[in-house]
Structure formats: C-alpha cells, structure tokens
Design an enzyme around this catalytic site. Structure first.
Site, PDB file in Angstrom:
ATOM      1  N   ARG B 261       0.854  -1.183   0.000  1.00 43.60           N
ATOM      2  CA  ARG B 261       0.000   0.000   0.000  1.00 43.60           C
ATOM      3  C   ARG B 261       0.891   1.234   0.000  1.00 43.60           C
ATOM      4  O   ARG B 261       1.599   1.483   0.970  1.00 43.60           O
ATOM      5  CB  ARG B 261      -0.871  -0.022   1.273  1.00 43.60           C
ATOM      6  CG  ARG B 261      -2.040   0.931   1.252  1.00 43.60           C
ATOM      7  CD  ARG B 261      -2.691   0.993   2.626  1.00 43.60           C
ATOM      8  NE  ARG B 261      -1.856   1.737   3.552  1.00 43.60           N
ATOM      9  CZ  ARG B 261      -1.962   1.680   4.886  1.00 43.60           C
ATOM     10  NH1 ARG B 261      -2.857   0.894   5.453  1.00 43.60           N
ATOM     11  NH2 ARG B 261      -1.161   2.395   5.655  1.00 43.60           N
ATOM     12  N   HIS B 265      -3.682   4.658   5.124  1.00 46.33           N
ATOM     13  CA  HIS B 265      -4.964   3.952   5.093  1.00 46.33           C
ATOM     14  C   HIS B 265      -5.994   4.767   4.321  1.00 46.33           C
ATOM     15  O   HIS B 265      -6.752   4.237   3.513  1.00 46.33           O
ATOM     16  CB  HIS B 265      -5.445   3.722   6.525  1.00 46.33           C
ATOM     17  CG  HIS B 265      -6.861   3.246   6.613  1.00 46.33           C
ATOM     18  ND1 HIS B 265      -7.263   2.023   6.115  1.00 46.33           N
ATOM     19  CD2 HIS B 265      -7.973   3.830   7.123  1.00 46.33           C
ATOM     20  CE1 HIS B 265      -8.561   1.882   6.321  1.00 46.33           C
ATOM     21  NE2 HIS B 265      -9.026   2.958   6.918  1.00 46.33           N
ATOM     22  N   TYR B 273       4.127   5.730  10.009  1.00 41.56           N
ATOM     23  CA  TYR B 273       4.525   4.483  10.670  1.00 41.56           C
ATOM     24  C   TYR B 273       5.180   3.497   9.707  1.00 41.56           C
ATOM     25  O   TYR B 273       5.663   2.453  10.117  1.00 41.56           O
ATOM     26  CB  TYR B 273       3.293   3.825  11.322  1.00 41.56           C
ATOM     27  CG  TYR B 273       2.086   3.809  10.411  1.00 41.56           C
ATOM     28  CD1 TYR B 273       1.936   2.834   9.431  1.00 41.56           C
ATOM     29  CD2 TYR B 273       1.122   4.825  10.492  1.00 41.56           C
ATOM     30  CE1 TYR B 273       0.858   2.845   8.570  1.00 41.56           C
ATOM     31  CE2 TYR B 273       0.039   4.841   9.637  1.00 41.56           C
ATOM     32  CZ  TYR B 273      -0.099   3.849   8.677  1.00 41.56           C
ATOM     33  OH  TYR B 273      -1.160   3.874   7.819  1.00 41.56           O
TER      34      TYR B 273
END
Lengths: 331, 341
Positions: B261, B265, B273
C-alpha cells in the site's frame, strides 16, 4: 395456559411453522432452508423433520457451526433471487450473526438497491429452564435497525400466517418463535390457511377498562390474567402486537384512547426492551387520553437465571400481571 | 525490511525483478490492462486533488500501488460472474464497467451518485454488472459472496464469485467462517487476499504469525496460490486458473497477492509508521511502470501509443470531474426513501 386447548384436528404452534415452511417450499422453488443440524437430524426441535427427504440437500443445507457465515450466505443468495430461511438453533445464537444482520442485510436496499428477502428464524424465550444462552428474547438488540422486520407469533394461525408472509416479504425478517409455545399451543388450521399481514396488530380480547399490549408467550399470560380480572369487574383489552417492527402505531394508540390505561407486557429485560419504545410512543401521542402512567411489566434486568424459582422470579407471570393491573386500575 | 510481511518465494521475487509472468493474453488485452491500471491511478489522482479542495465528503481510500492486483484479477472474470470488491479495488470496479463519474459523484455525495448520496466512496454495486457492494466490516463479504456462488449452483448457472480481503481482514471471524463454509460446500468462490503490508497502521506481523496468508488454505482443504501482486499478468493468470477451477467444480481458491500500500490507510493518514525504505523498495516495483516497461520491451506497444492512452484518459476525466462538480447534492428528504424494499 388455558389458550392452549385445541380440538381433534388441532395442530401445534410448531407444526404450524413447519407446515408454513413446507407449503412455501412446495409452492416456490426459490425457497430453501439453511442452518445447523436441520437436515438429517431435522433440527434441534424437529421443525424441519422430513424436509431433507422431500426437498433434497440442495434446498435443506446442513452447515458448519458458523452463524455469521450462514446468514451471510443467505444474504448473498437472497440478493441473487433465492428465498433463504435460516434456522438459528436457539435464537440466542443470532448474536453471532449480528453484524451480517444489522450492517449487511438491514441497510442493503437503502444503501444501493438490492432487496434481501431472507427470514432468520429460531426458538426464543424462557420458562423452559434453558439458562442464560437458551432462553433469551433478543428483539431489543434488533428493533432499532432500520430495514429489518421482526415478527413474533403467539398463536397457531399467526405462526403459519406470519411465516408465509415473512418468506414472501422482500425485506430481511426476523422470526421469533417462542419455544414454550411449541407444543403447548394447539389449534386447528384450515385446509388453506391464510397468510397474516406483517405490520398489523390484533385485538386478542376486547375490553374497556385497561389495555395490555403484548406478544409471543406473554399473550397467553395476558389472556389468563384477563379471565381472572374479569371476575373482579375489570375488563382487559389485550392487544397482540404480532409484528414488532414496524410497530402498528394505529392499533396501539387506538386501544389506549379506548381504555385510557395501558400496561406493556413483554419478555425482555426491562432496560432497552421493546416495552420502553411502545410506552414512549404512547406518551408522545396519546398523553391526553391517559388516566394513569404507562406501565411496563417485563423481565428483570439480569441474565436469564437457571434454577426454576429464580427463573419464575425473573419472568412476568399471571400473578404479577394481575397485581400490577389492579394497582394501575386504581389511578 | 521485508520481515514485516511475507516475502515472495525467492524464485518469484527474482523473476519479478525484471520480467513479468508468461501470459495467454494477446496485445489488445494487454493494452486494455494498461488502460485500466492507468485509469485507476488517474481517477485516484483526480480524487486526491478534489479531496484537497474539500470536495470529497468524508474519507478517501486509495489503491495506489495495488492496481495490478485489482485490474488483473477482475479481468479474469467472465461476463456472468460476480465480484465483491473492497475499498482499495477501484481498479476491479472500473474493469467491471463502473464509470469514473460514478466514483466521483459517490465520493462527493451528489444526488447523481449510484446510491443517490445514501452511501459514499466505493460503497456501491450493481447486480446487472455483477457487482456486489461492500460494507466497512471486513470479512463480511466472504460469506455473502459464498451465498452468491451458492445461488448460482441452485439456479444451475456456472457463475463464479470473486471477492477480496486485506491481510488485516483475514483476522476476522467472517473470513474463516466464509472460507470454511465455501470449502465444505465446494462453492466456486475465489478470494484474493491482498497482503499489502499494513492494515491501517498495523503491520502484517501483528495480524498473524504465519508468514503467508495462503497457508490458511491448507486448513480449509482448498487450493491456494501466492502471486506477485505487482505483476498484472501473474495476477490475471492465477485468477483465471482459480476461476476455471471453480467453474469446473474444483471449489474455492485462496490467492495471496503480495503487494504494497503506497499511501496511508486513507488520504488523511500520512503513513508515518511505514519505514521510508519500504516505500522506496516498493516504488521500484511499481506495477504500472513495470508493465509499461514490459509492453515496450516486448514491442506490444510503442511509447507513443501508451502516451496516447494516458492522454485520452486525462481528457475524459476532465468531463467526468466537471459532471460531478456540477451535480447537486440530493434533497434532504430523500433520506427517508427506500428503507424497506
């Protein structure tokens, strides 16, 4: 339970549910059954006994212990035009499928269109010493979910008629059948029993002094109490809701406006129970007709206890109802 | 760095470094794959701009870096098959016939959107195009798509149901329940587990102890396969095999797609992170750049042709964005409609 008496051709409440599903299977090949132990074994309560032999394993599907998968698969099949009837072995287990029901099935049509014509049925209710996980009435967890319908028959005719309507309904319908009534309530069913409209309450007993609004096994408690109170000169009107969602507001308000006193009786823990919702609707829309406070008689706010004296203490019963009606009548 | 998530088998990794999998697809199909991957990325880029302008209502979820998995898998489906995409599968939806304006009006909550403003982002479907809408509760689609496959069998049809799950979603009970049910019923269900390294901020090693998601297939007694998720041809071929297996009565397949990814998100998440080296490592394996290189080196397409595809997409997206921006919000009272079917 005096209402349980039946004549020679009488069938049980359980048999009425069974026959409704059988007739639906016969008349519509899209209808199929899915659940745990419903095939070879015929279901924990034998509601589907004989179905596998008649309809085959493609339409009577025994599943792994996976309530969420069972309901999820039913949703998928329903969207594709099939008519699944899901058995929860005990309705308490419906909690394991909560997400599929409230987040997938209920809002599906609203969100993007496809209907989910699915029935989730199972034995609910106490008074059979099943303890905390085999005795619940979980309607309170579901009655706020937009898009769901919920029915809870109390009689043989309704057990048959509401099941036929539930299977025909385009929406997901939860069908709470009371296990205490399974073999205790009997009545005759005509050769071609009528479907019963979802969303319509029924006056089970006419009266002028006070209304008891109830459903399921508690209907029989109310009718028994009405006999006793009639001897005192108090004529109860008993309204059987039959459908818990959507509620029949018209019938609820009509009986309150007629008798001016109302008690809502149901078999859920008091907090958050359907009785509170019914009471709130009456308070909002029929306040000026009331001669006393809207009262509730429900279970206690505890899990369902096991030992018979404790369970009896937990559940509403005829004595509690008679006493509370007398007290409310004195307003 | 790749200890955060299961690496590819060494052989696959070696192969994926320079060349793509062998394929049965001809030049036209391969150019279509390029079109859809490019379209996916460009639509998301437009949405990202619109998000920064405050035009997107709510969150924006990107499949940047995962275009090959979405496009390659969806391309392997037949016209009568069904698909249940999840949030990063915009590419799958575009392959299935979803128009960019549908996605834009959805993200902008306009009355012209596929759900009329009742739901957002890619939460819509269309059974006519074989698309089942997702819900946000991950895993839930797996039993539902098993039910879609079940209905096909009941109707005597040979349609296959395909759905997706992320590495995080494989931790849900519904993933297990749905896979197990599909397995015992031998249903034609294809599940693509996109192992993209992170579930929101949680690395895959915090989701599961096994190195590969596909090892779970053994537990269900079904076929499983690992695929280089940044190789569109490899994804296509693996999905095609799984679809054929399902159609021929071979039951479900779990395909693990190893990918990454490349954004947070959602658009608001800067992915702080994620170690920078991981982004660099995976940027070098960008699925679109790799496929472009493949098309050029095999002379299936010229640079001019590929530039033409991209230019045409950009031009069409201008009109799609304008349409969405000019569409009004729905009247508030429409919120009351359609609760019951």
């Amino acid at each position: 339970m005096s209402a349980a008496a039946g004549g020679e051709g009488a069938v049980t409440y359980l048999a009425a549910i069974r026959r409704a599903m059988w007739d639906a299977m016969e008349s519509d090949e899209r209808v199929f059954m899915i659940g745990e132990d419903i095939g070879t074994y015929g279901g924990a309560f034998r509601v589907t006994q004989g179905f596998l032999e008649r309809f085959g394993e493609e339409r009577v599907i025994d599943t792994p212990i996976s309530e969420s998968a069972i309901v999820g698969a039913a949703i998928g099949a329903a969207m594709m035009g099939r008519r699944p009837v899901v058995e929860m072995q005990f309705i308490d287990f419906i909690a394991c499928a909560f997400n599929q029901i409230v987040n997938f099935a209920a809002p599906n049509h609203y969100r993007w269109g496809p209907a989910v014509p699915m029935v989730v049925r199972g034995p609910c209710g106490g008074n059979v010493h099943g303890s905390a996980f085999h005795s619940q009435n979980p309607e309170g967890f579901f009655h706020r979910a937009p898009g769901l319908k919920i029915v809870a028959p109390a009689t043989v005719a309704d057990a048959y008629g509401l099941m036929r309507s539930a299977i025909d309904d385009l929406n997901p319908v939860l069908f709470f059948e009371h296990k205490y009534l399974y073999r205790r309530v009997k009545a005759e069913l005509p050769e071609n029993p009528a479907p019963v409209d979802i969303g319509k309450a029924r006056i089970a007993r006419e009266g002028k002094d006070l209304s008891v609004i109830t459903y399921g096994a508690m209907l029989h408690v109310a009718l028994e109490a009405a006999e006793i109170l009639s001897g005192d000169g108090i004529e109860l009107e008993v309204l059987d809701l039959r459908t818990l969602k959507p509620l029949d507001d018209e019938a609820i308000l009509a009986t309150v406006r007629k008798t001016n006193r109302v008690l809502v009786l149901n078999e859920e823990p008091r907090t958050g129970s359907l009785a509170g919702e019914v009471a709130a609707r009456i308070a909002e829309s029929a306040f000026e007709w009331l001669d006393g406070p809207v009262q509730r008689l429900t279970c206690l706010d505890t899990p369902v206890p096991y030992s018979p004296p404790m369970e009896a203490f937990y559940l509403p019963n005829v004595e509690k109802l008679v006493a509370q009606v007398r007290q409310l009548s004195s307003y | 760095m790749s200890k955060n998530f299961g690496p590819l088998h060494p052989k696959a990794q070696e192969e994926s470094a320079d060349r793509l999998a062998a394929t049965s697809l001809g030049p036209e199909d391969q150019k279509r794959l390029y079109h859809f991957m490019t379209l996916t990325r460009r639509v998301e880029a437009r949405l990202s701009n619109l998000y920064r302008q405050g035009k997107v209502v709510g969150g924006l979820y990107s499949g940047h870096g995962q275009e090959a998995t979405s496009v390659g898998s969806a391309y392997a489906l037949g016209p009568d098959d069904f698909m249940g995409p999840i949030i990063r599968n915009l590419g799958s939806m575009l392959v299935r016939g979803v128009q960019p304006r549908e996605v834009m009006t959805q993200y902008m909550a306009r009355g012209t959107s596929p759900t009329g403003g009742k739901d957002g982002n890619t939460h819509f479907g269309d059974l006519e195009r074989g698309l089942v809408a997702p819900i946000s509760m991950l895993g839930a689609l797996i039993p539902v798509m098993a039910g879609v496959a079940l209905a096909g069998r009941m109707e005597g049809k040979d349609w296959v149901a395909l759905t997706y799950i992320g590495d995080g979603g494989t931790s849900t009970g519904d993933f297990h329940e749905g896979m197990n049910f599909a397995a015992v019923e031998n249903l034609p269900l294809v599940v693509i587990a996109e192992n993209n390294g992170y579930a929101y901020s949680t690395p895959t090693r915090k989701q599961m102890r096994c190195r590969d998601i596909v090892s779970k297939a053994v537990g269900y007694g079904i076929a499983g396969e690992i695929v280089d998720g940044n190789d569109v041809l490899a994804v296509y071929e693996a999905t095609r095999r799984a679809v054929e297996r399902g159609r021929q009565g071979g039951g479900p397949t779990l395909i693990e797609s190893k990918t990454f990814r490349m954004k947070g998100h959602a658009e608001h998440d800067d992915a702080g992170y994620v170690p920078e080296e991981l982004f660099e490592e995976w940027a070098a394996k960008d699925p679109i750049a790799r496929f472009e290189k493949h098309l050029l080196s095999t002379e299936l397409a010229s640079q001019e042709e590929l530039d033409g595809i991209a230019a045409e997409i950009e031009k069409s997206l201008d009109a799609e964005v304008d349409f969405a921006l000019e569409s009004p919000f729905p009247p508030a009272e429409r919120a009351l409609e359609g609760v019951f079917a």
